[in-house]
Design a protein around this motif. Structure first.
Motif, mmCIF file in Angstrom:
data_model
loop_
_atom_site.group_PDB
_atom_site.id
_atom_site.type_symbol
_atom_site.label_atom_id
_atom_site.label_comp_id
_atom_site.label_asym_id
_atom_site.label_seq_id
_atom_site.Cartn_x
_atom_site.Cartn_y
_atom_site.Cartn_z
ATOM 1 N N ARG A 66 0.827 -1.212 0.000
ATOM 2 C CA ARG A 66 0.000 0.000 0.000
ATOM 3 C C ARG A 66 0.862 1.263 0.000
ATOM 4 O O ARG A 66 0.501 2.278 -0.612
ATOM 5 C CB ARG A 66 -0.908 -0.016 1.233
ATOM 6 C CG ARG A 66 -1.888 1.146 1.307
ATOM 7 C CD ARG A 66 -3.087 0.901 0.428
ATOM 8 N NE ARG A 66 -3.993 2.026 0.456
ATOM 9 C CZ ARG A 66 -4.958 2.193 1.359
ATOM 10 N NH1 ARG A 66 -5.132 1.280 2.310
ATOM 11 N NH2 ARG A 66 -5.762 3.229 1.304
ATOM 12 N N TRP A 107 -5.000 -2.090 -2.036
ATOM 13 C CA TRP A 107 -6.239 -1.362 -1.689
ATOM 14 C C TRP A 107 -7.471 -2.195 -2.032
ATOM 15 O O TRP A 107 -8.423 -2.236 -1.254
ATOM 16 C CB TRP A 107 -6.291 -0.042 -2.442
ATOM 17 C CG TRP A 107 -7.509 0.754 -2.129
ATOM 18 C CD1 TRP A 107 -7.696 1.627 -1.103
ATOM 19 C CD2 TRP A 107 -8.756 0.731 -2.847
ATOM 20 N NE1 TRP A 107 -8.959 2.160 -1.124
ATOM 21 C CE2 TRP A 107 -9.636 1.621 -2.184
ATOM 22 C CE3 TRP A 107 -9.212 0.047 -3.983
ATOM 23 C CZ2 TRP A 107 -10.929 1.845 -2.618
ATOM 24 C CZ3 TRP A 107 -10.505 0.265 -4.415
ATOM 25 C CH2 TRP A 107 -11.353 1.152 -3.745
ATOM 26 N N VAL A 108 -7.474 -2.874 -3.183
ATOM 27 C CA VAL A 108 -8.622 -3.693 -3.580
ATOM 28 C C VAL A 108 -8.813 -4.853 -2.606
ATOM 29 O O VAL A 108 -9.936 -5.180 -2.204
ATOM 30 C CB VAL A 108 -8.431 -4.213 -5.025
ATOM 31 C CG1 VAL A 108 -9.488 -5.254 -5.368
ATOM 32 C CG2 VAL A 108 -8.498 -3.053 -6.014
ATOM 33 N N GLU A 122 -3.857 -2.201 7.812
ATOM 34 C CA GLU A 122 -4.096 -0.812 8.180
ATOM 35 C C GLU A 122 -3.413 -0.463 9.501
ATOM 36 O O GLU A 122 -2.936 0.662 9.693
ATOM 37 C CB GLU A 122 -5.609 -0.555 8.294
ATOM 38 C CG GLU A 122 -6.342 -0.625 6.962
ATOM 39 C CD GLU A 122 -5.829 0.420 5.991
ATOM 40 O OE1 GLU A 122 -6.168 1.612 6.146
ATOM 41 O OE2 GLU A 122 -5.062 0.054 5.070
ATOM 42 N N ARG A 167 -12.634 -6.107 4.041
ATOM 43 C CA ARG A 167 -13.256 -5.289 5.085
ATOM 44 C C ARG A 167 -14.706 -4.949 4.759
ATOM 45 O O ARG A 167 -15.480 -4.583 5.649
ATOM 46 C CB ARG A 167 -12.479 -3.986 5.294
ATOM 47 C CG ARG A 167 -11.125 -4.178 5.943
ATOM 48 C CD ARG A 167 -10.645 -2.913 6.610
ATOM 49 N NE ARG A 167 -10.645 -1.766 5.708
ATOM 50 C CZ ARG A 167 -10.398 -0.520 6.102
ATOM 51 N NH1 ARG A 167 -10.124 -0.274 7.373
ATOM 52 N NH2 ARG A 167 -10.402 0.464 5.230
ATOM 53 N N GLY A 168 -15.061 -5.095 3.487
ATOM 54 C CA GLY A 168 -16.403 -4.708 3.072
ATOM 55 C C GLY A 168 -17.416 -5.824 3.084
ATOM 56 O O GLY A 168 -18.616 -5.576 2.926
ATOM 57 N N TRP A 196 -10.236 -3.461 0.587
ATOM 58 C CA TRP A 196 -11.623 -3.023 0.354
ATOM 59 C C TRP A 196 -12.570 -4.218 0.343
ATOM 60 O O TRP A 196 -13.655 -4.165 0.923
ATOM 61 C CB TRP A 196 -11.679 -2.289 -0.984
ATOM 62 C CG TRP A 196 -13.064 -2.086 -1.514
ATOM 63 C CD1 TRP A 196 -13.982 -1.160 -1.099
ATOM 64 C CD2 TRP A 196 -13.694 -2.851 -2.553
ATOM 65 N NE1 TRP A 196 -15.143 -1.295 -1.823
ATOM 66 C CE2 TRP A 196 -15.001 -2.321 -2.714
ATOM 67 C CE3 TRP A 196 -13.290 -3.907 -3.368
ATOM 68 C CZ2 TRP A 196 -15.890 -2.827 -3.667
ATOM 69 C CZ3 TRP A 196 -14.173 -4.403 -4.297
ATOM 70 C CH2 TRP A 196 -15.448 -3.865 -4.437
ATOM 71 N N PHE A 197 -12.155 -5.325 -0.259
ATOM 72 C CA PHE A 197 -13.042 -6.483 -0.363
ATOM 73 C C PHE A 197 -13.228 -7.161 0.989
ATOM 74 O O PHE A 197 -14.358 -7.437 1.408
ATOM 75 C CB PHE A 197 -12.479 -7.481 -1.385
ATOM 76 C CG PHE A 197 -13.276 -8.750 -1.485
ATOM 77 C CD1 PHE A 197 -14.455 -8.794 -2.221
ATOM 78 C CD2 PHE A 197 -12.868 -9.909 -0.823
ATOM 79 C CE1 PHE A 197 -15.210 -9.965 -2.303
ATOM 80 C CE2 PHE A 197 -13.601 -11.074 -0.898
ATOM 81 C CZ PHE A 197 -14.779 -11.102 -1.642
ATOM 82 N N THR A 210 -2.490 -0.385 -5.681
ATOM 83 C CA THR A 210 -3.892 -0.602 -6.064
ATOM 84 C C THR A 210 -4.349 -2.009 -5.700
ATOM 85 O O THR A 210 -5.467 -2.205 -5.202
ATOM 86 C CB THR A 210 -4.070 -0.367 -7.569
ATOM 87 O OG1 THR A 210 -3.654 0.965 -7.897
ATOM 88 C CG2 THR A 210 -5.524 -0.549 -7.973
#
Length: 330
Positions: free
Chosen positions: A99, A111-112, A178, A118-119, A115-116, A108
């Protein structure tokens, strides 16, 4: 030495006496004692209700607390917690470095991934990995975009335990990335500049300079994540992994002692989280050397010292007289 005085004037040799020392008495916090008494009464009433309510069936709790099936489930829970955290920490460090990389493809991709994972809910990820064989019946290993040399049956390879472990570890990696990234960016950039001036590579700078200093920021939330992982491991019970919660579910499905068996599971979860919390405290002290609070006392010492200080203050307030103020007369 004699002092000259005017004729007819007598020297006044008396000096004013110093005032008595003021004895300060701590302010009496009567409302605090009233609030403490109210809380103590509530807690005693709650404890008495729990201890005397026959529906809790404490005898059944004692019978199953050290049952072999329960202890086997506890061991499996601890295995899941340790292995998933190891996967999550290793993956988190890699993702954090990606990151922060100047390469846009690496940053990137990281980040993807974050994002997946954690989402989407962890429970959904556990179920998805458990049924991964429906999408990929075989797992082929070989040259990318070329021939495959190893063919594995996904339903045989991905057992419920492995599916739960992978889901927990992959999900934890997103959160740990993170945490690690926050620790890395908390280190002053001058440290990296100095390392570069000494001829260190980016990897050497990260391993020898940045990460050791970032540990002070990384350790506290990592301890919290470990405790959360211990509790989140109970989610794998939905895919029939015989960890602690599923073990007690199997028992109360037969004897219908639901509440006592859930109490058994809660006791073991509380015991494990308590041990982890103590370990986290001493780990924070180790990595916090040289920083604020580095010379702090051990946790138990502080608790006992605080109790003793309150006892001494209460005794002093009862025995000491009220403050007196006196001065000299002119």
């Amino acid at each position: 030495m004699p002092v000259a005085t005017a004729p007819g004037v007598t020297e006044d040799t008396t000096r004013p006496e110093p005032p008595d020392e003021i004895q300060a008495v701590p302010v009496r916090h009567r409302l605090q004692w009233v609030a403490a008494a109210i809380v103590a009464i509530i807690l005693l009433g709650l404890a008495r209700s729990i201890a005397t309510n026959p529906r809790f069936e404490w005898g059944v709790v004692g019978d199953y607390l050290f049952d072999s099936r329960v202890l086997h489930g506890l061991v499996l829970t601890l295995e899941l917690t340790v292995l998933a955290m190891l996967i999550g920490i290793a993956l988190g460090v890699i993702l954090a470095l990606m990151r922060l990389s100047p390469n846009p493809l690496l940053s990137t991709a990281s980040w993807v991934y974050i994002w997946f994972f954690r989402g989407t809910p962890l429970l959904v990820q556990i179920l998805f990995l458990n049924f991964i064989g429906a999408l990929y019946p075989t797992i082929d290993l070989g040259i990318p975009f070329g021939p495959s040399f190893v063919h594995l049956d996904a339903n045989t390879l991905i057992t419920p335990f492995l599916a739960g472990l992978l889901a927990l570890g992959l999900n934890e990696g997103a959160y740990m990335s993170e945490i690690v990234r926050a620790g890395i960016i908390s280190v002053d950039e001058g440290q990296s500049d100095a390392a570069k001036a000494l001829g260190m590579t980016r990897l050497q700078t990260m391993r020898r300079v940045v990460l050791p200093q970032a540990m002070r920021v990384i350790i506290p939330p990592t301890g919290n994540e470990t405790i959360s992982m211990l509790k989140n491991s109970s989610l794998v019970s939905v895919i029939a992994v015989a960890e602690l919660l599923y073990a007690v579910q199997l028992i109360y499905a037969v004897n219908y002692k639901t509440i006592p068996l859930l109490i058994v599971a809660s006791i073991w979860y509380l015991a494990a989280t308590t041990v982890l919390s103590i370990g986290q405290y001493y780990l924070e002290r180790h990595y916090g050397r040289g920083g604020p609070g580095a010379q702090s006392e051990p946790l138990l010492h502080r608790i006992f010292r605080g109790i003793a200080a309150r006892h001494d203050d209460a005794a002093r307030q009862d025995l000491e007289p009220p403050p007196t103020f006196s001065g000299h007369n002119r």
